[in-house]
Motif scaffolding. Structure first.
Motif, mmCIF file in Angstrom:
data_model
loop_
_atom_site.group_PDB
_atom_site.id
_atom_site.type_symbol
_atom_site.label_atom_id
_atom_site.label_comp_id
_atom_site.label_asym_id
_atom_site.label_seq_id
_atom_site.Cartn_x
_atom_site.Cartn_y
_atom_site.Cartn_z
ATOM 1 N N ALA A 50 -1.185 13.336 47.284
ATOM 2 C CA ALA A 50 -1.147 11.951 46.800
ATOM 3 C C ALA A 50 -0.012 11.759 45.798
ATOM 4 C CB ALA A 50 -2.484 11.572 46.165
ATOM 5 N N ALA A 51 0.357 12.833 45.086
ATOM 6 C CA ALA A 51 1.442 12.733 44.099
ATOM 7 C C ALA A 51 2.804 13.021 44.728
ATOM 8 C CB ALA A 51 1.174 13.690 42.947
ATOM 9 N N GLY A 52 2.837 13.207 46.060
ATOM 10 C CA GLY A 52 4.114 13.331 46.755
ATOM 11 C C GLY A 52 4.575 14.751 47.020
ATOM 12 N N ALA A 53 3.736 15.754 46.721
ATOM 13 C CA ALA A 53 4.121 17.141 46.995
ATOM 14 C C ALA A 53 3.483 17.615 48.302
ATOM 15 C CB ALA A 53 3.709 18.046 45.848
ATOM 16 N N GLN A 54 3.953 18.761 48.772
ATOM 17 C CA GLN A 54 3.441 19.326 50.026
ATOM 18 C C GLN A 54 2.557 20.544 49.712
ATOM 19 O OE1 GLN A 54 5.666 20.731 53.962
ATOM 20 N NE2 GLN A 54 6.378 21.897 52.195
ATOM 21 N N PRO A 55 1.249 20.477 50.034
ATOM 22 C CA PRO A 55 0.419 21.658 49.805
ATOM 23 C C PRO A 55 0.615 22.695 50.913
ATOM 24 C CG PRO A 55 -0.941 19.759 50.463
ATOM 25 C CD PRO A 55 0.488 19.324 50.538
ATOM 26 N N LEU A 56 0.624 23.964 50.560
ATOM 27 C CA LEU A 56 0.706 25.063 51.538
ATOM 28 C C LEU A 56 -0.513 25.945 51.315
ATOM 29 C CD1 LEU A 56 4.465 25.923 50.941
ATOM 30 C CD2 LEU A 56 3.544 24.774 52.961
ATOM 31 N N GLY A 57 -1.349 26.095 52.329
ATOM 32 C CA GLY A 57 -2.595 26.839 52.196
ATOM 33 C C GLY A 57 -3.726 25.861 51.952
ATOM 34 N N PRO A 58 -4.805 26.317 51.317
ATOM 35 C CA PRO A 58 -4.996 27.642 50.721
ATOM 36 C C PRO A 58 -5.242 28.743 51.764
ATOM 37 C CG PRO A 58 -7.001 26.316 50.491
ATOM 38 C CD PRO A 58 -5.978 25.440 51.125
ATOM 39 N N VAL A 59 -4.854 29.949 51.384
ATOM 40 C CA VAL A 59 -5.210 31.158 52.140
ATOM 41 C C VAL A 59 -6.026 32.038 51.192
ATOM 42 C CG1 VAL A 59 -3.111 31.077 53.547
ATOM 43 C CG2 VAL A 59 -3.104 32.399 51.441
ATOM 44 N N THR A 60 -6.731 33.002 51.742
ATOM 45 C CA THR A 60 -7.512 33.867 50.859
ATOM 46 C C THR A 60 -6.559 34.750 50.042
ATOM 47 O OG1 THR A 60 -7.706 35.668 52.422
ATOM 48 C CG2 THR A 60 -9.439 33.977 52.511
ATOM 49 N N GLN A 61 -7.014 35.192 48.879
ATOM 50 C CA GLN A 61 -6.189 36.080 48.046
ATOM 51 C C GLN A 61 -5.838 37.354 48.810
ATOM 52 O OE1 GLN A 61 -6.943 36.610 43.780
ATOM 53 N NE2 GLN A 61 -7.110 38.805 44.126
ATOM 54 N N GLY A 62 -6.785 37.833 49.613
ATOM 55 C CA GLY A 62 -6.540 39.037 50.419
ATOM 56 C C GLY A 62 -5.354 38.834 51.356
ATOM 57 N N GLU A 63 -5.382 37.719 52.100
ATOM 58 C CA GLU A 63 -4.274 37.431 53.032
ATOM 59 C C GLU A 63 -2.964 37.269 52.267
ATOM 60 O OE1 GLU A 63 -4.756 34.016 55.904
ATOM 61 O OE2 GLU A 63 -6.769 34.089 55.060
ATOM 62 N N PHE A 64 -3.034 36.542 51.171
ATOM 63 C CA PHE A 64 -1.831 36.247 50.384
ATOM 64 C C PHE A 64 -1.183 37.555 49.914
ATOM 65 C CE2 PHE A 64 0.024 35.210 46.127
ATOM 66 C CZ PHE A 64 1.010 34.340 46.544
ATOM 67 N N LEU A 65 -1.968 38.423 49.327
ATOM 68 C CA LEU A 65 -1.408 39.664 48.773
ATOM 69 C C LEU A 65 -0.927 40.606 49.871
ATOM 70 C CD1 LEU A 65 -3.913 40.335 45.840
ATOM 71 C CD2 LEU A 65 -1.596 39.385 45.687
ATOM 72 N N MET A 66 -1.668 40.662 50.987
ATOM 73 C CA MET A 66 -1.232 41.552 52.072
ATOM 74 C C MET A 66 0.086 41.044 52.665
ATOM 75 S SD MET A 66 -3.262 43.912 51.755
ATOM 76 C CE MET A 66 -3.585 45.152 52.959
ATOM 77 N N ARG A 67 0.215 39.719 52.807
ATOM 78 C CA ARG A 67 1.481 39.167 53.319
ATOM 79 C C ARG A 67 2.635 39.449 52.372
ATOM 80 N NH1 ARG A 67 -0.993 33.894 54.859
ATOM 81 N NH2 ARG A 67 -1.717 34.222 56.967
ATOM 82 N N LEU A 68 2.333 39.519 51.077
ATOM 83 C CA LEU A 68 3.405 39.794 50.110
ATOM 84 C C LEU A 68 3.728 41.284 50.034
ATOM 85 C CD1 LEU A 68 2.616 37.491 47.028
ATOM 86 C CD2 LEU A 68 4.082 37.022 48.978
#
Ligand code: SAH
Length: 365
Positions: free
Chosen positions: A282-300
């Motif tokens: 609503a404030a004009g930004a693009q949300p990405l996710g959410p993904v689980t912390q597990g997925e996020f950290l493994m992808r990183l």
């Protein structure tokens, strides 16, 4: 009865019952007796433990994420690396160490820490005394200067106050903190119903909202939408807005009654990621996710980082590294709950920016 309990009882006796979010703001943030104002709550001897305190790998991966995000955003010449509620400063210390892989990123950085607790601000100063970048403290996000920014909030939004509304036969009524017949703090309901809440739900249902969180996300998203900026929110919470309350009070790793000892127990609520993503859009930004912390950290690259650390470790240290990885990235570790699934990561970028590391494009964006 805690010192703050006495102050709250007197205030309610004088002014009448208060909304839950007012109670929570006082219990956590009262300048003299508020929970965060008087102590360092982390660690085995404290009330709870957070991801950066579990392992250095967490902050390191966020540091690499920030460096890569900066490059993807077009490598602005100066960038504010902002952390909301930095706790002991551990995440920022580990992030800045890892970010040294990119000299250009480090040279572009100004660090801004948003913190209200004098005790934790001192801990952050000690922790960051050796870093070579410029660090400025702020009492709120409002005073962080304009310009490209990367904003990080780990276990911050869960500490922001929530309101509860209860469905009664006549409609939704706000839950208030008042006094019972013995003069102790007790939950009650507002006399008037809320004309603006029209959600249909069975009697007794509870709606939990965090207006403060929505407002803060709106402010962050407005800045992000201006360009060359991003934000990352990691916390426990749900991906869809639903009914039910999640307020909990923790003292020495145990659940206690939220009204029993205000100022002595941590008060938190699960983060409504769907509501934050809506506020960001609503404030004009693009949300990405959410993904689980597990997925996020493994992808990183959590597993690769753990392997690299284990190559230089003793057997006992290698075991600890594996255990930390499991606690951060999986749902259960033996009998104990892990953070991998309950915790989520939500990023926001300007519209049209590339997908950031670790997260995915949200449905519909
Ligand atoms: N991010 C840290 C600490 C999480 S605890 C970690 O992961 O370890 C929450 C942090 O937010 C603490 O530093 C607390 O003092 C701070 N905090 C809580 N409410 C705040 C507010 N309204 N404004 C700024 N900081 C706040």
């Amino acid at each position: 009865m805690s010192a703050l309990g006495k102050i709250l009882r007197e205030s309610i006796a004088h002014d009448g019952p208060m909304p839950l979010d007012t109670f929570m703001a006082v219990a956590l943030g009262h300048s003299q007796h508020g929970y965060y104002m008087t102590r360092d709550p982390f660690g085995a001897a404290g009330d709870f433990i957070t991801a950066p305190e579990i392992s250095q790998m967490f902050g390191e991966l966020i540091g690499l994420w920030a460096a890569e995000t900066w490059a993807l955003l077009g490598a602005p010449e100066r960038v504010h690396l902002v952390e909301l509620g930095p706790g002991r400063g551990t995440l920022m210390r580990d992030a800045l160490r890892a970010a040294r892989v990119s000299n250009e990123f480090c040279a572009a950085l100004d660090v801004h820490l948003v913190e209200t607790s004098p005790v934790l601000m001192q801990a952050q100063k000690d922790q960051l005394a050796q870093v070579a970048v410029n660090v400025t403290w702020h009492a709120s996000f409002d005073s962080v200067p304009d310009g490209p920014a990367i904003v990080i909030a780990n276990e911050f939004f869960d500490a922001l106050p929530v309101r509860h509304y209860v469905k009664t036969q006549e409609g939704w009524r706000q839950r208030l903190v008042g006094l019972d017949a013995q003069g102790a703090l007790a939950f009650g309901l507002a006399r008037e119903t809320e004309a603006l809440i029209t959600a249909d739900a069975p009697e007794g249902s509870i709606l939990e909202l965090s207006p403060v969180s929505q407002l803060l996300m709106t402010q962050i998203a407005r800045r992000v939408a201006q360009g060359q900026s991003a934000a990352l929110v990691i916390d426990y919470g749900h991906v869809e807005t639903g009914l039910g309350e999640t307020l909990q009070a923790l003292k020495q790793h145990r659940r206690v009654d939220p009204l029993a000892e205000p100022g002595e127990a941590d008060l938190t609520a699960h983060v409504d990621f769907a509501a934050l993503a809506r506020a960001a859009s609503a404030a004009g930004a693009q949300p990405l996710g959410p993904v689980t912390q597990g997925e996020f950290l493994m992808r990183l690259g959590l597993a690769q980082r753990a392997d690299a650390l284990k190559r230089k470790a003793t057997d006992a240290q290698a075991h600890d590294i594996d255990l930390a990885m499991a606690r951060l990235a999986t749902e259960r570790v033996g009998e104990a709950p892990g953070m991998g699934r309950l915790f989520k990561a939500l990023a926001i970028t300007p519209p049209g920016a590339p997908v950031l590391p670790g997260v995915v494009r949200s449905a519909g964006s």
